[in-house]
Scaffold this motif. Structure first.
Motif, short mmCIF file in Angstrom:
data_model
loop_
_atom_site.label_atom_id
_atom_site.label_comp_id
_atom_site.label_asym_id
_atom_site.label_seq_id
_atom_site.Cartn_x
_atom_site.Cartn_y
_atom_site.Cartn_z
N UNK A 159 -7.21 5.33 -20.40
CA UNK A 159 -6.96 6.42 -19.33
C UNK A 159 -7.58 6.12 -17.95
N UNK A 160 -6.65 6.18 -17.04
CA UNK A 160 -6.84 5.31 -15.69
C UNK A 160 -7.01 4.24 -15.82
N UNK A 161 -6.60 3.23 -16.57
CA UNK A 161 -6.94 1.90 -17.01
C UNK A 161 -8.22 1.72 -17.77
N UNK A 162 -9.09 2.56 -17.97
CA UNK A 162 -10.08 2.14 -18.69
C UNK A 162 -10.09 2.72 -20.11
N UNK A 163 -10.95 1.95 -20.93
CA UNK A 163 -10.89 2.65 -22.34
C UNK A 163 -11.32 4.04 -22.63
N UNK A 164 -10.41 4.66 -23.10
CA UNK A 164 -10.87 5.89 -23.44
C UNK A 164 -12.20 6.16 -24.15
N UNK A 165 -13.02 7.03 -24.11
CA UNK A 165 -14.30 7.42 -24.64
C UNK A 165 -13.90 8.35 -25.91
N UNK A 166 -15.01 7.98 -27.07
CA UNK A 166 -14.76 8.57 -28.14
C UNK A 166 -14.73 10.33 -28.16
N UNK A 167 -15.25 10.95 -27.27
CA UNK A 167 -15.03 12.18 -27.13
C UNK A 167 -13.95 12.72 -26.23
N UNK A 168 -13.28 11.95 -25.62
CA UNK A 168 -12.10 12.46 -24.80
C UNK A 168 -10.93 13.11 -25.51
N UNK A 180 -2.30 0.63 -26.14
CA UNK A 180 -1.92 -0.88 -26.02
C UNK A 180 -2.16 -0.96 -27.64
N UNK A 181 -1.86 -2.20 -28.12
CA UNK A 181 -2.02 -2.80 -29.56
C UNK A 181 -3.24 -3.82 -29.60
N UNK A 182 -4.21 -3.81 -30.05
CA UNK A 182 -5.56 -4.53 -30.09
C UNK A 182 -5.97 -4.74 -31.38
N UNK A 183 -6.42 -6.03 -31.64
CA UNK A 183 -7.30 -6.37 -32.99
C UNK A 183 -8.55 -5.52 -32.95
N UNK A 184 -9.33 -5.72 -34.03
CA UNK A 184 -10.73 -5.14 -34.25
C UNK A 184 -11.59 -5.57 -32.94
N UNK A 185 -11.49 -6.80 -32.77
CA UNK A 185 -12.50 -7.23 -31.84
C UNK A 185 -12.15 -6.96 -30.35
N UNK A 186 -11.09 -6.77 -30.06
CA UNK A 186 -10.74 -6.47 -28.67
C UNK A 186 -10.61 -4.63 -28.37
N UNK A 187 -10.60 -4.00 -29.35
CA UNK A 187 -10.67 -2.68 -29.44
C UNK A 187 -11.71 -2.12 -29.00
N UNK A 188 -11.70 -1.31 -27.87
CA UNK A 188 -12.97 -0.65 -27.27
C UNK A 188 -13.07 0.83 -27.42
N UNK A 189 -14.07 1.43 -28.03
CA UNK A 189 -14.12 2.82 -27.98
C UNK A 189 -15.78 3.12 -27.31
N UNK A 190 -15.93 3.49 -26.11
CA UNK A 190 -17.18 3.57 -25.59
C UNK A 190 -17.43 4.98 -26.07
#
Ligand code: ADP
Ligand code: ZN
Length: 191
Positions: A159-168, A180-190
């Motif tokens: 969202x706006x270039x930053x990883x979406x948060x869990x609660x978004x 985007x497609x990402x692997x487990x390692x590169x996937x980010x959920x702050x």
């Protein structure tokens, strides 16, 4: 040449965004038509990227599809002579799509469902895990991680270039949102 007999079964195609689920669904639909089977293709009407009456792959391939609002509407639209039922974006149907698919297979049809197995958080997505458990065949596809080039199992929401948060919220109004497609390692959920 007479149409081939169809084997009643449930097939499920899963993977992240860009993993080729729609491509694979389109391929199976085309091959069923080559076998002269009667095929109907459905998609949830809320998914209206690429126009509401087609299933389209990011690669450019497409087949005509009937948009339906609910699993009950889908069942009502299946013609008596239909032998193969294909459903794209099946994660957007509620859990009632599970008994609907079971009823279609019970009535002698081949059912091919494609959908996301995980949401942007990396958690099981709605009815898809249950469909996977009940299926005769599950095909799990991987995309390519846009960060590292490894096989990608996850869908990164930005969202706006930053990883979406869990609660978004799942539906956002007005924000610039990409996936985007990402692997487990590169996937980010702050959190
Ligand atoms: P899905 O239905 O799983 O979202 P599609 O069938 O619509 O997948 O699209 C698959 C196509 O997307 C691939 O054949 C490729 O051309 C394209 N593509 C774009 N980005 C990627 C990526 N990161 N990994 C793999 N394929 C990608
Ligand atoms: Zn990666």
């Amino acid at each position: 040449r007479r149409p081939a007999p169809v084997t009643a079964r449930l097939e499920v195609i899963v993977g992240s965004m860009f993993s080729g689920k729609s491509e694979e669904l389109i391929r199976r639909v085309k091959r069923a038509r080559i076998a002269r089977l009667q095929v109907q293709v459905f998609k949830p009407s809320l998914d209206d990227r690429y126009g509401s009456t087609r299933v389209a792959s990011h690669d450019g391939g497409a087949v005509e599809a009937e948009p339906v609002g609910t699993a009950a509407q889908l069942l009502a639209r299946v013609a008596p002579g239909t032998q193969v039922v294909a459903i794209d974006e099946v994660q957007f149907f509620g859990f009632e799509v599970v008994p609907a698919c079971e009823a279609l297979v019970e009535s002698g049809r081949r059912v091919v469902c494609a959908g996301l197995d995980m949401d942007f958080r990396g958690e099981p997505f709605g009815p898809v895990p249950e469909l996977m458990a009940r299926a005769e065949e599950v095909t799990k596809l991987a995309a390519i991680c846009v960060r590292c080039g490894q096989p990608a199992s996850r869908t990164q929401r930005l969202i706006g270039g930053r990883p979406a948060h869990y609660e978004d919220p799942v539906i956002l109004v007005g924000a610039e949102e990409v996936y985007e497609a990402r692997c487990r390692h590169c996937h980010q959920v702050p959190g």
